[in-house]
Design a protein around this motif. Sequence first.
Motif, PDB file in Angstrom:
ATOM      1  N   MET A   1      -2.964 -20.125  65.009  1.00  0.00           N
ATOM      2  CA  MET A   1      -2.922 -18.767  65.551  1.00  0.00           C
ATOM      3  C   MET A   1      -2.426 -17.818  64.471  1.00  0.00           C
ATOM      4  N   MET A   2      -3.210 -16.763  64.206  1.00  0.00           N
ATOM      5  CA  MET A   2      -2.840 -15.793  63.188  1.00  0.00           C
ATOM      6  C   MET A   2      -1.649 -14.968  63.659  1.00  0.00           C
ATOM      7  N   GLU A   3      -0.997 -14.241  62.680  1.00  0.00           N
ATOM      8  CA  GLU A   3       0.202 -13.479  63.012  1.00  0.00           C
ATOM      9  C   GLU A   3      -0.067 -12.451  64.110  1.00  0.00           C
ATOM     10  N   SER A   4      -1.228 -11.793  64.064  1.00  0.00           N
ATOM     11  CA  SER A   4      -1.540 -10.802  65.096  1.00  0.00           C
ATOM     12  C   SER A   4      -1.602 -11.454  66.473  1.00  0.00           C
ATOM     13  N   GLY A   5      -2.142 -12.675  66.520  1.00  0.00           N
ATOM     14  CA  GLY A   5      -2.191 -13.399  67.779  1.00  0.00           C
ATOM     15  C   GLY A   5      -0.810 -13.783  68.278  1.00  0.00           C
ATOM     16  N   LEU A   6       0.072 -14.157  67.346  1.00  0.00           N
ATOM     17  CA  LEU A   6       1.444 -14.486  67.725  1.00  0.00           C
ATOM     18  C   LEU A   6       2.182 -13.257  68.242  1.00  0.00           C
ATOM     19  N   LYS A   7       1.914 -12.100  67.651  1.00  0.00           N
ATOM     20  CA  LYS A   7       2.563 -10.873  68.119  1.00  0.00           C
ATOM     21  C   LYS A   7       2.132 -10.544  69.549  1.00  0.00           C
ATOM     22  N   ARG A   8       0.837 -10.698  69.842  1.00  0.00           N
ATOM     23  CA  ARG A   8       0.365 -10.455  71.200  1.00  0.00           C
ATOM     24  C   ARG A   8       0.972 -11.476  72.152  1.00  0.00           C
ATOM     25  N   LEU A   9       1.060 -12.705  71.699  1.00  0.00           N
ATOM     26  CA  LEU A   9       1.650 -13.755  72.532  1.00  0.00           C
ATOM     27  C   LEU A   9       3.106 -13.445  72.846  1.00  0.00           C
ATOM     28  N   ALA A  10       3.865 -12.996  71.844  1.00  0.00           N
ATOM     29  CA  ALA A  10       5.274 -12.672  72.056  1.00  0.00           C
ATOM     30  C   ALA A  10       5.416 -11.558  73.088  1.00  0.00           C
ATOM     31  N   ALA A  11       4.548 -10.552  73.020  1.00  0.00           N
ATOM     32  CA  ALA A  11       4.591  -9.466  74.003  1.00  0.00           C
ATOM     33  C   ALA A  11       4.310  -9.994  75.405  1.00  0.00           C
ATOM     34  N   THR A  12       3.340 -10.885  75.516  1.00  0.00           N
ATOM     35  CA  THR A  12       2.997 -11.466  76.823  1.00  0.00           C
ATOM     36  C   THR A  12       4.140 -12.315  77.356  1.00  0.00           C
ATOM     37  N   TRP A  13       4.760 -13.097  76.493  1.00  0.00           N
ATOM     38  CA  TRP A  13       5.888 -13.924  76.937  1.00  0.00           C
ATOM     39  C   TRP A  13       7.056 -13.048  77.380  1.00  0.00           C
ATOM     40  N   ARG A  14       7.303 -11.938  76.684  1.00  0.00           N
ATOM     41  CA  ARG A  14       8.371 -11.027  77.111  1.00  0.00           C
ATOM     42  C   ARG A  14       8.059 -10.438  78.495  1.00  0.00           C
ATOM     43  N   ALA A  15       6.825 -10.023  78.680  1.00  0.00           N
ATOM     44  CA  ALA A  15       6.430  -9.467  79.975  1.00  0.00           C
ATOM     45  C   ALA A  15       6.634 -10.495  81.082  1.00  0.00           C
ATOM     46  N   THR A  16       6.343 -11.737  80.784  1.00  0.00           N
ATOM     47  CA  THR A  16       6.493 -12.802  81.782  1.00  0.00           C
ATOM     48  C   THR A  16       7.961 -13.049  82.105  1.00  0.00           C
ATOM     49  N   CYS A  17       8.808 -13.040  81.095  1.00  0.00           N
ATOM     50  CA  CYS A  17      10.248 -13.199  81.337  1.00  0.00           C
ATOM     51  C   CYS A  17      10.790 -12.075  82.214  1.00  0.00           C
ATOM     52  N   LEU A  18      10.312 -10.868  81.975  1.00  0.00           N
ATOM     53  CA  LEU A  18      10.742  -9.728  82.788  1.00  0.00           C
ATOM     54  C   LEU A  18      10.354  -9.929  84.249  1.00  0.00           C
ATOM     55  N   LYS A  19       9.138 -10.382  84.484  1.00  0.00           N
ATOM     56  CA  LYS A  19       8.707 -10.610  85.866  1.00  0.00           C
ATOM     57  C   LYS A  19       9.508 -11.740  86.496  1.00  0.00           C
ATOM     58  N   MET A  20       9.772 -12.794  85.741  1.00  0.00           N
ATOM     59  CA  MET A  20      10.563 -13.902  86.277  1.00  0.00           C
ATOM     60  C   MET A  20      11.952 -13.440  86.697  1.00  0.00           C
ATOM     61  N   SER A  21      12.541 -12.554  85.905  1.00  0.00           N
ATOM     62  CA  SER A  21      13.860 -12.035  86.244  1.00  0.00           C
ATOM     63  C   SER A  21      13.830 -11.304  87.577  1.00  0.00           C
ATOM     64  N   ARG A  22      12.786 -10.537  87.791  1.00  0.00           N
ATOM     65  CA  ARG A  22      12.683  -9.777  89.041  1.00  0.00           C
ATOM     66  C   ARG A  22      12.362 -10.686  90.225  1.00  0.00           C
ATOM     67  N   VAL A  23      11.441 -11.619  90.016  1.00  0.00           N
ATOM     68  CA  VAL A  23      11.057 -12.516  91.113  1.00  0.00           C
ATOM     69  C   VAL A  23      12.218 -13.445  91.493  1.00  0.00           C
ATOM     70  N   GLY A  24      12.910 -13.958  90.481  1.00  0.00           N
ATOM     71  CA  GLY A  24      14.009 -14.884  90.736  1.00  0.00           C
ATOM     72  C   GLY A  24      15.337 -14.206  91.001  1.00  0.00           C
ATOM     73  N   ARG A  25      15.379 -12.858  90.828  1.00  0.00           N
ATOM     74  CA  ARG A  25      16.611 -12.084  91.013  1.00  0.00           C
ATOM     75  C   ARG A  25      17.728 -12.654  90.157  1.00  0.00           C
ATOM     76  N   HIS A  26      17.393 -12.889  88.885  1.00  0.00           N
ATOM     77  CA  HIS A  26      18.357 -13.490  87.965  1.00  0.00           C
ATOM     78  C   HIS A  26      18.307 -12.768  86.627  1.00  0.00           C
ATOM     79  N   GLY A  27      19.465 -12.579  86.003  1.00  0.00           N
ATOM     80  CA  GLY A  27      19.565 -11.842  84.755  1.00  0.00           C
ATOM     81  C   GLY A  27      19.365 -12.703  83.521  1.00  0.00           C
ATOM     82  N   HIS A  28      20.264 -12.575  82.567  1.00  0.00           N
ATOM     83  CA  HIS A  28      20.218 -13.313  81.298  1.00  0.00           C
ATOM     84  C   HIS A  28      18.987 -12.973  80.461  1.00  0.00           C
ATOM     85  N   LEU A  29      18.464 -11.756  80.629  1.00  0.00           N
ATOM     86  CA  LEU A  29      17.314 -11.362  79.818  1.00  0.00           C
ATOM     87  C   LEU A  29      17.661 -11.269  78.342  1.00  0.00           C
TER      88      LEU A  29
END
Length: 271
Positions: free
Chosen positions: A1-29
């Motif tokens: 995976m090229m660097e640009s692909g990793l950057k997009r992946l990192a953004a997607t993983w961050r977005a997913t962590c944010l949703k998990m925090s809201r769905v699970g009602r748990h912090g530690h972001l």
Amino acid sequence: MMESGLKRLAATWRATCLKMSRVGRHGHLSSSLGYIEVLAFLYKRWLKLAPDSEGPSDKFILSKGHGCSALYVALADCGFIPVESLSQYAKPGAQLGCHPCKHALNILETSSGSLGQGLGVASGIALAQRLSGEQSKIVILLGDGEMNEGSIWESLTFIKANQLNNIIAIIDYNGVQAVGNTDRIVGGTSLEKKIAAFGWHTQTIDGNDFAQIEDAFSQLEGVLDQPKAIIAHTRLGIDYMNVESALWHYRIPSDEEYDSALAQLDAEPIF
């Protein structure tokens, strides 16, 4: 995976962590968001992983277990666990607890959450591998606040004394721990110099810069006679979360904060 692909992946993983925090009602972001670039590089480029019942051939230990939402996202995106299981994060009885539990999720190397144990567990794995004639990369992700634990420094000594040189420690240095600013709490001393004084090969990098991450891990390939440590200075990747306080160690984003973060990331969660 090229660097640009990793950057997009990192953004997607961050977005997913944010949703998990809201769905699970748990912090530690703040414990999860900062090290996502390092995790993406490890899981997509550097570690030898095989999503089957035997787990990865290389070993990854999340010592700071409270930062586990990022690890769960990596496991889901790499095929280790079902993506839909992320929707159950931190819910009562869920496989994906707010701290990783090997009894609930057997592909983990160990349970974690009580800080200061990851390096000790890694040393046991490395010794067992030596006895069995096998060897793999053993990577441990620690927090900068976790480095206050005395067991960490005992393990640094033990690992060096026994030349367990396949161990790589990564410190997520986001500058904030549960009760305040890390540098102020430890008196502004150099973590790199302290670890180097224990006989470890050490580097300090920008832990959100894929070029620096790749260069650091490339250098490790030539270090055969020392255990290795990377101090990765990180930021959370969301402008309003980069504050020098423990606020986002505990907070769950509001509707407005969540929408603002997704807009900044220009990414959507994977579930």
